[in-house]
Design an enzyme around this catalytic site. Structure first.
Site, mmCIF file in Angstrom:
data_model
loop_
_atom_site.group_PDB
_atom_site.id
_atom_site.type_symbol
_atom_site.label_atom_id
_atom_site.label_comp_id
_atom_site.label_asym_id
_atom_site.label_seq_id
_atom_site.Cartn_x
_atom_site.Cartn_y
_atom_site.Cartn_z
ATOM 1 N N GLY A 1 0.780 -1.233 0.000
ATOM 2 C CA GLY A 1 0.000 0.000 0.000
ATOM 3 C C GLY A 1 0.809 1.281 0.000
ATOM 4 C CG ASN B 1 1.203 3.274 -5.760
ATOM 5 O OD1 ASN B 1 1.517 4.311 -6.343
ATOM 6 N ND2 ASN B 1 1.815 2.118 -5.979
ATOM 7 C CB ILE C 1 -7.877 -11.430 -13.138
ATOM 8 C CG1 ILE C 1 -6.363 -11.478 -13.382
ATOM 9 C CG2 ILE C 1 -8.637 -11.213 -14.438
ATOM 10 C CD1 ILE C 1 -5.917 -12.625 -14.260
ATOM 11 C CG LEU C 2 -10.913 -6.553 -10.912
ATOM 12 C CD1 LEU C 2 -10.664 -5.062 -11.018
ATOM 13 C CD2 LEU C 2 -11.699 -6.886 -9.642
ATOM 14 C CG ASN D 1 -4.208 -1.230 -12.522
ATOM 15 O OD1 ASN D 1 -3.996 -1.366 -11.310
ATOM 16 N ND2 ASN D 1 -3.579 -1.959 -13.425
ATOM 17 C CG HIS E 1 1.173 -2.349 -15.367
ATOM 18 N ND1 HIS E 1 0.885 -3.574 -14.788
ATOM 19 C CD2 HIS E 1 2.126 -2.595 -16.299
ATOM 20 C CE1 HIS E 1 1.625 -4.506 -15.358
ATOM 21 N NE2 HIS E 1 2.386 -3.942 -16.281
ATOM 22 C CB SER F 1 1.097 3.161 -17.425
ATOM 23 O OG SER F 1 2.236 2.902 -18.209
ATOM 24 C CD GLU G 1 -5.845 -5.129 -24.054
ATOM 25 O OE1 GLU G 1 -4.684 -5.405 -24.345
ATOM 26 O OE2 GLU G 1 -6.425 -4.107 -24.464
ATOM 27 C CG LEU G 2 -4.298 -8.427 -17.077
ATOM 28 C CD1 LEU G 2 -5.009 -8.147 -15.766
ATOM 29 C CD2 LEU G 2 -3.578 -9.761 -17.023
ATOM 30 C CG ASP G 3 -1.829 -5.097 -16.569
ATOM 31 O OD1 ASP G 3 -2.400 -4.547 -15.615
ATOM 32 O OD2 ASP G 3 -1.076 -6.084 -16.442
ATOM 33 C CD GLU H 1 4.227 2.005 -9.235
ATOM 34 O OE1 GLU H 1 3.442 1.769 -8.305
ATOM 35 O OE2 GLU H 1 4.861 1.102 -9.811
HETATM 36 C C1 GRF Z 1 2.846 -1.209 -7.727
HETATM 37 O O1 GRF Z 1 4.085 -1.519 -8.289
HETATM 38 C C2 GRF Z 1 1.823 -1.040 -8.810
HETATM 39 O O2 GRF Z 1 2.340 -0.537 -9.993
HETATM 40 C C3 GRF Z 1 1.307 -2.427 -8.989
HETATM 41 O O3 GRF Z 1 1.294 -2.982 -7.699
HETATM 42 C C4 GRF Z 1 2.293 -2.349 -6.906
HETATM 43 C C5 GRF Z 1 1.656 -1.887 -5.632
HETATM 44 O O4 GRF Z 1 2.606 -1.384 -4.737
HETATM 45 N N1 GRF Z 1 0.007 -2.438 -9.614
HETATM 46 P P1 GRF Z 1 2.162 -0.766 -3.341
HETATM 47 O O5 GRF Z 1 1.381 -1.841 -2.600
HETATM 48 O O6 GRF Z 1 1.325 0.437 -3.629
HETATM 49 O O7 GRF Z 1 3.426 -0.426 -2.630
#
Ligand code: GRF
Length: 216
Positions: A15, A17, A95-96, A110, A112, A139, A146-148, A177
């Site tokens: 977490g 992010n 996967i949703l 999302n 990525h 990104s 479509e996944l990602d 990020e």
């Molecule tokens: C990140 O690298 C993000 O790009 C991917 O999952 C990871 C999550 O990291 N989708 P965190 O849990 O936010 O540290």
């Protein structure tokens, strides 16, 4: 748009992010209100971060459900109880289903760790190094079936250095990020970011296929 934008965050892990999003809402003038954090794993550290910030948390264990559709239906119910305008995937390792994605069409983000459409899926840093890429990054995109896949909102590009390892790259990408995710969420909350049949637009201008690009 001056109204508050309610956001629900889904995660499965650390977490960091989520933390960046929480920190970004502490500026006083943020229109973003994180209403809840939902995890499919009770031991996700992201839940602790949410509790520390006084944010509601829920755990929905996918193993307790028979199949993806049943889990996703329960997840929708939990999310919608918080009336979010935006749902943010932040390391949600599931996967949703198509039904879930359609339900949140145009209001599901999302992040990525690659410059999509390159390196969908896992081990993105390793794959960028193996390919000899000179640039890598991350990104934010609207989620489609479509996944990602899905229209890109913003990408941060970093140079790959000679001595980079998957770990060193991961660290620098992660730092970016934490900049672009709060930025994209704020754009959405301010009503500046929209999705229609043509793709994603910022301030009424259709974004390029790469989304808004930020270099170094
Ligand atoms: C990140 O690298 C993000 O790009 C991917 O999952 C990871 C999550 O990291 N989708 P965190 O849990 O936010 O540290």
């Amino acid at each position: 748009m001056s109204a508050t934008c309610n956001v629900v965050v889904l995660l499965s892990g650390t977490g960091s992010n989520l933390q960046a999003l929480i920190d970004s809402t502490r500026t006083g003038d943020s229109p973003v209100r994180i209403r809840a954090v939902i995890s499919n794993r009770a031991d996700a550290y992201g839940l602790q971060r949410a509790r520390d910030a006084g944010i509601d948390t829920r755990v929905l264990d996918h193993k307790a459900f028979e199949g993806r559709e049943a889990f996703d239906a329960a997840l929708i119910e939990q999310i919608d109880a918080f009336n979010p305008q935006l749902v943010v995937l932040a390391g949600f390792m599931r996967i949703l289903s198509a039904g879930f994605v359609r339900h949140y069409q145009g209001r599901l983000f999302n992040i990525h760790p690659s410059l999509l459409p390159k390196y969908k899926g896992l081990h993105t840093h390793q794959r960028a190094l193996e390919a000899g890429d000179t640039e890598h990054g991350c990104s934010v995109h609207f989620v489609t079936e479509e996944l990602d896949g899905g229209p890109l909102v913003v990408q941060a590009v970093i140079p790959v250095e000679l001595h980079d390892t998957p770990q060193s790259l991961a660290q620098r990408v992660h730092a970016r990020e934490h900049q672009i995710y709060p930025m994209a969420v704020r754009w959405f909350a301010e009503g500046r970011l929209t999705l229609d049949d043509r793709g994603a637009s910022l301030d009424g201008q259709l974004l390029a296929a790469s989304g808004h690009l930020i270099r170094h």
